[in-house]
Motif scaffolding. Structure first.
Motif, PDB file in Angstrom:
ATOM      1  N   UNK A 287      -7.553  80.513  56.026  1.00 57.77           N
ATOM      2  CA  UNK A 287      -8.104  78.904  55.861  1.00 57.77           C
ATOM      3  C   UNK A 287      -6.949  78.188  56.535  1.00 57.77           C
ATOM      4  N   UNK A 288      -5.757  78.688  56.330  1.00 58.66           N
ATOM      5  CA  UNK A 288      -4.501  77.751  56.642  1.00 58.66           C
ATOM      6  C   UNK A 288      -3.912  78.202  57.982  1.00 58.66           C
ATOM      7  N   UNK A 289      -4.174  79.221  58.497  1.00 60.63           N
ATOM      8  CA  UNK A 289      -3.496  79.537  59.725  1.00 60.63           C
ATOM      9  C   UNK A 289      -4.043  78.773  61.012  1.00 60.63           C
ATOM     10  N   UNK A 290      -3.197  78.043  61.736  1.00 64.34           N
ATOM     11  CA  UNK A 290      -3.459  77.029  62.813  1.00 64.34           C
ATOM     12  C   UNK A 290      -3.377  75.757  62.089  1.00 64.34           C
ATOM     13  N   UNK A 291      -3.184  75.374  60.623  1.00 59.60           N
ATOM     14  CA  UNK A 291      -3.221  74.224  60.143  1.00 59.60           C
ATOM     15  C   UNK A 291      -1.730  73.801  59.875  1.00 59.60           C
ATOM     16  N   UNK A 292      -1.658  72.451  59.058  1.00 59.30           N
ATOM     17  CA  UNK A 292      -0.465  72.304  58.917  1.00 59.30           C
ATOM     18  C   UNK A 292      -0.319  71.469  57.129  1.00 59.30           C
ATOM     19  N   UNK A 293       0.733  71.827  56.574  1.00 56.36           N
ATOM     20  CA  UNK A 293       0.777  71.131  55.198  1.00 56.36           C
ATOM     21  C   UNK A 293       1.220  69.702  55.329  1.00 56.36           C
ATOM     22  N   UNK A 294       0.647  68.936  54.551  1.00 55.93           N
ATOM     23  CA  UNK A 294       0.976  67.646  54.747  1.00 55.93           C
ATOM     24  C   UNK A 294       1.387  66.832  53.384  1.00 55.93           C
ATOM     25  N   UNK A 295       1.426  67.502  52.463  1.00 61.78           N
ATOM     26  CA  UNK A 295       1.795  66.924  51.126  1.00 61.78           C
ATOM     27  C   UNK A 295       1.841  68.206  50.136  1.00 61.78           C
ATOM     28  N   UNK A 296       2.781  67.746  48.829  1.00 60.65           N
ATOM     29  CA  UNK A 296       3.222  68.511  47.990  1.00 60.65           C
ATOM     30  C   UNK A 296       3.319  68.013  46.590  1.00 60.65           C
ATOM     31  N   UNK A 297       2.925  68.521  45.489  1.00 59.76           N
ATOM     32  CA  UNK A 297       3.200  67.816  44.372  1.00 59.76           C
ATOM     33  C   UNK A 297       2.931  68.905  43.238  1.00 59.76           C
ATOM     34  N   UNK A 298       3.526  68.472  42.092  1.00 62.94           N
ATOM     35  CA  UNK A 298       3.209  69.315  40.629  1.00 62.94           C
ATOM     36  C   UNK A 298       3.077  68.545  39.429  1.00 62.94           C
ATOM     37  N   UNK A 299       2.184  68.908  38.489  1.00 60.11           N
ATOM     38  CA  UNK A 299       2.199  68.213  37.253  1.00 60.11           C
ATOM     39  C   UNK A 299       1.612  69.241  36.149  1.00 60.11           C
ATOM     40  N   UNK A 300       2.270  68.825  34.903  1.00 59.26           N
ATOM     41  CA  UNK A 300       1.561  69.844  33.927  1.00 59.26           C
ATOM     42  C   UNK A 300       0.276  69.131  33.307  1.00 59.26           C
ATOM     43  N   UNK A 301      -0.543  69.881  32.984  1.00 63.09           N
ATOM     44  CA  UNK A 301      -1.737  69.598  32.101  1.00 63.09           C
ATOM     45  C   UNK A 301      -1.988  69.898  30.862  1.00 63.09           C
ATOM     46  N   UNK A 302      -2.452  69.184  29.882  1.00 70.13           N
ATOM     47  CA  UNK A 302      -2.680  69.452  28.515  1.00 70.13           C
ATOM     48  C   UNK A 302      -4.068  70.115  28.532  1.00 70.13           C
ATOM     49  N   UNK A 303      -3.935  71.555  27.998  1.00 67.36           N
ATOM     50  CA  UNK A 303      -4.895  72.438  28.136  1.00 67.36           C
ATOM     51  C   UNK A 303      -5.499  73.086  26.498  1.00 67.36           C
ATOM     52  N   UNK A 304      -5.131  72.182  25.565  1.00 69.02           N
ATOM     53  CA  UNK A 304      -5.294  72.955  24.309  1.00 69.02           C
ATOM     54  C   UNK A 304      -6.890  72.511  23.856  1.00 69.02           C
ATOM     55  N   UNK A 305      -7.305  71.456  24.253  1.00 61.97           N
ATOM     56  CA  UNK A 305      -8.705  71.184  23.822  1.00 61.97           C
ATOM     57  C   UNK A 305      -8.732  70.469  22.574  1.00 61.97           C
TER      58      UNK A 305
END
Length: 544
Positions: A287-305
């Motif tokens: 899927x990514x071969x021949x493409x280019x990465x343009x943004x990156x990030x990270x965030x925690x998520x609350x998963x306890x319900x």
């Protein structure tokens, strides 16, 4: 120096989906009932959306309630979901599995949540909401009776030693009848409120995941607008909760991400490197071969319900959105639930304000939530996430039983343990040999942080504080091989030594911080305390 004060009926901390929905609903109710209700939203990002990161696939149910004519108004929901795929990965191949009903996305849209928040902000401002980006709420204000009466923004122009510079500007007090805290996962002020008002008494500890995301521009021949792919399995072992997503957006863009539960046991695990390794799978890499990465990030998520929701009200204030933890983890969606919590909170607060109340407890908010579809939705899936503590295969089996036989109404509720207590000692776990990034499909942390456009004023106090400065070496390095070097997805924490390898010490590269809050959650002794840096600092996500 005395701080300037501004007064409102309602102050909202955070311009994410819950905070903006609450602001819009308040002003709509005010217009409908011919009342004057003043509303202010403050946001620590440099602009609305700068700190927003999510997959994201949105279920438009809450948006339909809030703004029924959102299509005519040009809301940025441009890519309807067209196909769902759920894959089990092994090291070399993949197997297509039946898509769980919670992950059926018919009628949903692939979006940039940052762009949706930018659009919601324009709708709020058109209604008269005042929005101030670049101002971090750094302090909760209390009256003599101990009720919340607003927040204060952080001082600007403080050097790293804590002294005022010639650029010093004192923070501002924003006082209100009621304050809504919409800080997102692991909000720094929410932590202090939970301690002061004992909001977590009698509920499960919150559990979390870290979501790491990249945005790619791919070869048009490989792009299928509306296609949604989720995976479980490789590269994680069956005892570690996690999985991936690939969402084909508009303009030949693909959002790819990896979520790992922060209850993992092996301190050698690096969520960032697991994500990079995932992209090299033979069925993912093309899927990514021949493409280019343009943004990156990270965030925690609350998963306890639902079993991890804190008490939502206290004198003068309410918790809404992911700072409370309304994410539906089996759906992998929290935008619609965050927005609904903001709408319900606004209904209750509007009634209180127009009854000339202030700084008391708005108990109608949790009572209305319990009668809403949001509460039913979270209750029905409450046992799925905790079942993964048994491992992937047992959890898949139980989740099918809970979904198809009990239909979310099992006569029991499973419970959670704190994530940071699950980390084993380094000596008890196998080291993980991660491949070097190739710079084409996989990358290192620093080049990734660069494309997050993260920036902090360097001459300011470090916002990553240590309760005990001896702990990183005395405990974390000695027992856990300094796991903060690996669980941080931005290269913030680094063990440095003298030339002969002696004198290890922790170096904190705070300017790299993408505000994911993982360190505040996963540190094994809870020694790291994340506080807000100067307003406007952090990532500047374009359309994440």
């Amino acid at each position: 120096m005395e701080r300037e004060t501004m007064e409102y009926d309602v102050v909202i901390v955070g311009a994410g989906p819950s905070g903006l929905s609450a602001a819009i609903q308040l002003k709509q109710l005010a217009a409908e009932h011919e009342q004057d209700v003043t509303v202010c939203v403050i946001e620590k990002g440099s602009e609305v959306g700068a700190h927003i990161l999510s997959g994201a696939v949105i279920e438009p149910r809450a948006l339909d309630e809030l703004i029924p004519d959102w299509k005519e108004r040009g809301a940025p929901l441009n890519t309807p979901a067209t196909e769902d795929r759920f894959l089990l990965l092994t090291r070399e191949i993949s197997y297509r599995l039946p898509t769980p009903p919670q992950m059926n996305n018919h009628g949903n849209y692939i979006i940039s949540l940052g762009n949706l928040c930018r659009w919601l902000a324009t709708q709020a401002e058109a209604l008269g909401v005042e929005i101030y980006p670049g101002f971090a709420a750094a302090e909760v204000l209390y009256n003599d009776e101990g009720a919340v009466v607003g927040v204060a923004t952080g001082d600007m122009g403080i050097d790293r030693e804590g002294h005022p510079t010639d650029q010093f500007t004192p923070g501002m007090e924003l006082r209100a009848r009621y304050t809504l805290f919409a800080e997102g996962c692991r909000g720094s002020l929410t932590k202090t409120l939970c301690e002061r008002f004992n909001l977590r008494e009698g509920v499960d500890p919150q559990t979390y995941g870290i979501g790491i995301k990249e945005l790619w521009e791919v070869d048009p021949a490989k792009h299928q607008a509306g296609k949604i792919v989720h995976t479980v399995g490789w590269p994680l072992d069956p005892s570690t909760y996690g999985g991936s997503f690939l969402y084909h957006m508009e303009n030949n863009q693909v959002a790819v991400g990896f979520v790992i539960g922060l209850g993992y046991a092996n301190p050698h695990l690096s969520p960032f490197d697991e994500f990079q390794r995932f992209k090299t799978h033979p069925d993912i890499r093309p899927t990514f071969e021949g493409g280019r990465r343009i943004a990156y990030g990270a965030r925690a998520i609350s998963a306890g319900g639902i079993q991890s929701l804190p008490k939502l009200t206290f004198p003068g204030g309410l918790l809404i959105g992911d700072t409370a933890g309304f994410l539906n983890m089996p759906k992998i969606k929290g935008t619609h639930t965050a927005m609904k919590s903001g709408i319900v909170a606004a209904d209750a607060v509007f009634a209180a304000v127009t009854a000339d109340r202030k700084a008391d407890e708005v108990t109608d908010y949790p009572e209305q939530l319990r009668r809403s579809w949001l509460w039913r939705e979270l209750y029905e899936v409450r046992n799925i996430k905790p079942s993964f503590s048994w491992g992937l295969w047992a959890a898949i089996g139980y989740s099918a039983l809970d979904t198809y036989v009990f239909r979310g109404k099992a006569p029991w509720t499973f419970h959670h343990k704190p994530d940071h207590t699950k980390l084993k000692k380094a000596s008890e776990c196998a080291k993980i040999d991660y491949p070097k990034p190739d710079g084409v499909i996989s990358f290192d942390k620093l080049s990734s942080v660069f494309i997050s456009s993260t920036n902090h004023e360097e001459d300011q106090p470090c916002h990553l504080t240590l309760k005990d400065p001896t702990v990183p070496i005395r405990i974390n390095l000695a027992l856990y091989d300094a796991p903060e070097q690996r669980y941080c997805p931005a290269g913030v924490y680094e063990i440095v030594r003298d030339g002969d390898g002696s004198n290890p010490r922790l170096q904190i590269n705070a300017q790299n911080c993408v505000h994911c809050k993982t360190c505040d959650i996963k540190d094994p002794t809870q020694n790291i305390n994340w506080v807000t840096p100067q307003g406007g600092g952090g990532p500047n996500y374009p359309n994440m």
